[in-house]
Scaffold this motif. Structure first.
Motif, PDB file in Angstrom:
ATOM      1  N   TRP A   7       0.830  -1.195   0.000  1.00 27.55           N
ATOM      2  CA  TRP A   7       0.000   0.000   0.000  1.00 27.55           C
ATOM      3  C   TRP A   7       0.868   1.249   0.000  1.00 27.55           C
ATOM      4  O   TRP A   7       1.925   1.286   0.605  1.00 27.55           O
ATOM      5  N   ASN A   8       0.397   2.259  -0.658  1.00 22.54           N
ATOM      6  CA  ASN A   8       1.085   3.538  -0.706  1.00 22.54           C
ATOM      7  C   ASN A   8       0.258   4.602  -0.010  1.00 22.54           C
ATOM      8  O   ASN A   8      -0.959   4.591  -0.088  1.00 22.54           O
ATOM      9  N   ARG A   9       0.931   5.517   0.656  1.00 18.90           N
ATOM     10  CA  ARG A   9       0.270   6.700   1.196  1.00 18.90           C
ATOM     11  C   ARG A   9       0.609   7.828   0.238  1.00 18.90           C
ATOM     12  O   ARG A   9       1.776   8.086  -0.030  1.00 18.90           O
ATOM     13  N   LEU A  10      -0.434   8.481  -0.278  1.00 23.73           N
ATOM     14  CA  LEU A  10      -0.214   9.500  -1.289  1.00 23.73           C
ATOM     15  C   LEU A  10       0.018  10.868  -0.656  1.00 23.73           C
ATOM     16  O   LEU A  10      -0.641  11.249   0.301  1.00 23.73           O
ATOM     17  N   SER A  11       0.940  11.606  -1.231  1.00 25.10           N
ATOM     18  CA  SER A  11       1.230  12.966  -0.784  1.00 25.10           C
ATOM     19  C   SER A  11       0.071  13.879  -1.173  1.00 25.10           C
ATOM     20  O   SER A  11      -0.761  13.533  -2.024  1.00 25.10           O
ATOM     21  N   ASP A  12       0.050  15.064  -0.593  1.00 24.84           N
ATOM     22  CA  ASP A  12      -0.977  16.044  -0.945  1.00 24.84           C
ATOM     23  C   ASP A  12      -0.904  16.377  -2.432  1.00 24.84           C
ATOM     24  O   ASP A  12      -1.932  16.535  -3.092  1.00 24.84           O
ATOM     25  N   GLU A  13       0.316  16.460  -2.954  1.00 25.06           N
ATOM     26  CA  GLU A  13       0.498  16.743  -4.380  1.00 25.06           C
ATOM     27  C   GLU A  13      -0.091  15.625  -5.244  1.00 25.06           C
ATOM     28  O   GLU A  13      -0.771  15.890  -6.234  1.00 25.06           O
ATOM     29  N   SER A  14       0.154  14.375  -4.847  1.00 24.21           N
ATOM     30  CA  SER A  14      -0.397  13.233  -5.590  1.00 24.21           C
ATOM     31  C   SER A  14      -1.912  13.213  -5.516  1.00 24.21           C
ATOM     32  O   SER A  14      -2.594  12.916  -6.499  1.00 24.21           O
ATOM     33  N   ARG A  15      -2.458  13.532  -4.354  1.00 27.93           N
ATOM     34  CA  ARG A  15      -3.914  13.563  -4.185  1.00 27.93           C
ATOM     35  C   ARG A  15      -4.540  14.615  -5.111  1.00 27.93           C
ATOM     36  O   ARG A  15      -5.572  14.363  -5.736  1.00 27.93           O
ATOM     37  N   ALA A  16      -3.897  15.767  -5.196  1.00 33.19           N
ATOM     38  CA  ALA A  16      -4.393  16.822  -6.088  1.00 33.19           C
ATOM     39  C   ALA A  16      -4.321  16.359  -7.546  1.00 33.19           C
ATOM     40  O   ALA A  16      -5.239  16.601  -8.337  1.00 33.19           O
ATOM     41  N   ARG A  17      -3.235  15.665  -7.887  1.00 34.01           N
ATOM     42  CA  ARG A  17      -3.058  15.164  -9.263  1.00 34.01           C
ATOM     43  C   ARG A  17      -4.113  14.103  -9.586  1.00 34.01           C
ATOM     44  O   ARG A  17      -4.621  14.061 -10.705  1.00 34.01           O
ATOM     45  N   VAL A  18      -4.455  13.267  -8.605  1.00 36.42           N
ATOM     46  CA  VAL A  18      -5.514  12.260  -8.799  1.00 36.42           C
ATOM     47  C   VAL A  18      -6.808  12.967  -9.197  1.00 36.42           C
ATOM     48  O   VAL A  18      -7.473  12.582 -10.160  1.00 36.42           O
ATOM     49  N   ALA A  19      -7.171  14.006  -8.440  1.00 38.33           N
ATOM     50  CA  ALA A  19      -8.400  14.747  -8.733  1.00 38.33           C
ATOM     51  C   ALA A  19      -8.351  15.361 -10.131  1.00 38.33           C
ATOM     52  O   ALA A  19      -9.336  15.282 -10.884  1.00 38.33           O
ATOM     53  N   GLN A  20      -7.209  15.951 -10.496  1.00 39.39           N
ATOM     54  CA  GLN A  20      -7.065  16.563 -11.823  1.00 39.39           C
ATOM     55  C   GLN A  20      -7.213  15.522 -12.931  1.00 39.39           C
ATOM     56  O   GLN A  20      -7.916  15.753 -13.922  1.00 39.39           O
ATOM     57  N   ARG A  21      -6.540  14.405 -12.764  1.00 41.36           N
ATOM     58  CA  ARG A  21      -6.587  13.355 -13.791  1.00 41.36           C
ATOM     59  C   ARG A  21      -8.002  12.786 -13.926  1.00 41.36           C
ATOM     60  O   ARG A  21      -8.466  12.522 -15.042  1.00 41.36           O
ATOM     61  N   TYR A  22      -8.684  12.600 -12.790  1.00 38.52           N
ATOM     62  CA  TYR A  22     -10.046  12.066 -12.828  1.00 38.52           C
ATOM     63  C   TYR A  22     -10.973  13.050 -13.543  1.00 38.52           C
ATOM     64  O   TYR A  22     -11.761  12.655 -14.402  1.00 38.52           O
TER      65      TYR A  22
END
Length: 108
Positions: free
Chosen positions: A5-20
């Protein structure tokens, strides 16, 4: 295979939202970031992103039908597949699997 399992950084979380929001699927994002699909959905909801309906893939429907026909309940199959029980029920019906009578909780 054990999933790490990975814990996502705030930057990664923001990128997830953008990509979605750009059209990528939760399944693809979960694969890319090596997290559960439910984690991606949680990130999206936490970022006030409207989550699109999450249809099951044909492979998931086949696996769900196999599990249900092996004797598991709809709720057990839904839990294993990490989907809502109603989503599971609809998928199983659409796969032309005959549903069993629901079991009733026994009063002790």
């Amino acid at each position: 295979m054990k999933r790490s399992w990975n814990r996502l950084s705030d930057e990664s979380r923001a990128r997830v939202a953008q990509r979605y929001e750009a059209g990528e699927t939760t399944t693809q994002l979960a694969k890319d970031y090596r997290v559960a699909k439910s984690t991606i959905i949680g990130i999206l909801r936490a970022n006030n992103v409207v989550v699109r309906r999450q249809p099951l893939t044909p492979e998931q429907v086949s696996e769900a039908a196999r599990l249900y026909e092996s004797g598991l309940s709809l709720s057990q199959v839904a839990k294993r597949m990490d989907v809502n029980q109603e989503t599971m029920r609809v998928a199983i019906i659409e796969a032309r699997v005959t549903l069993r009578e629901p079991t009733r909780a026994k009063n002790a």
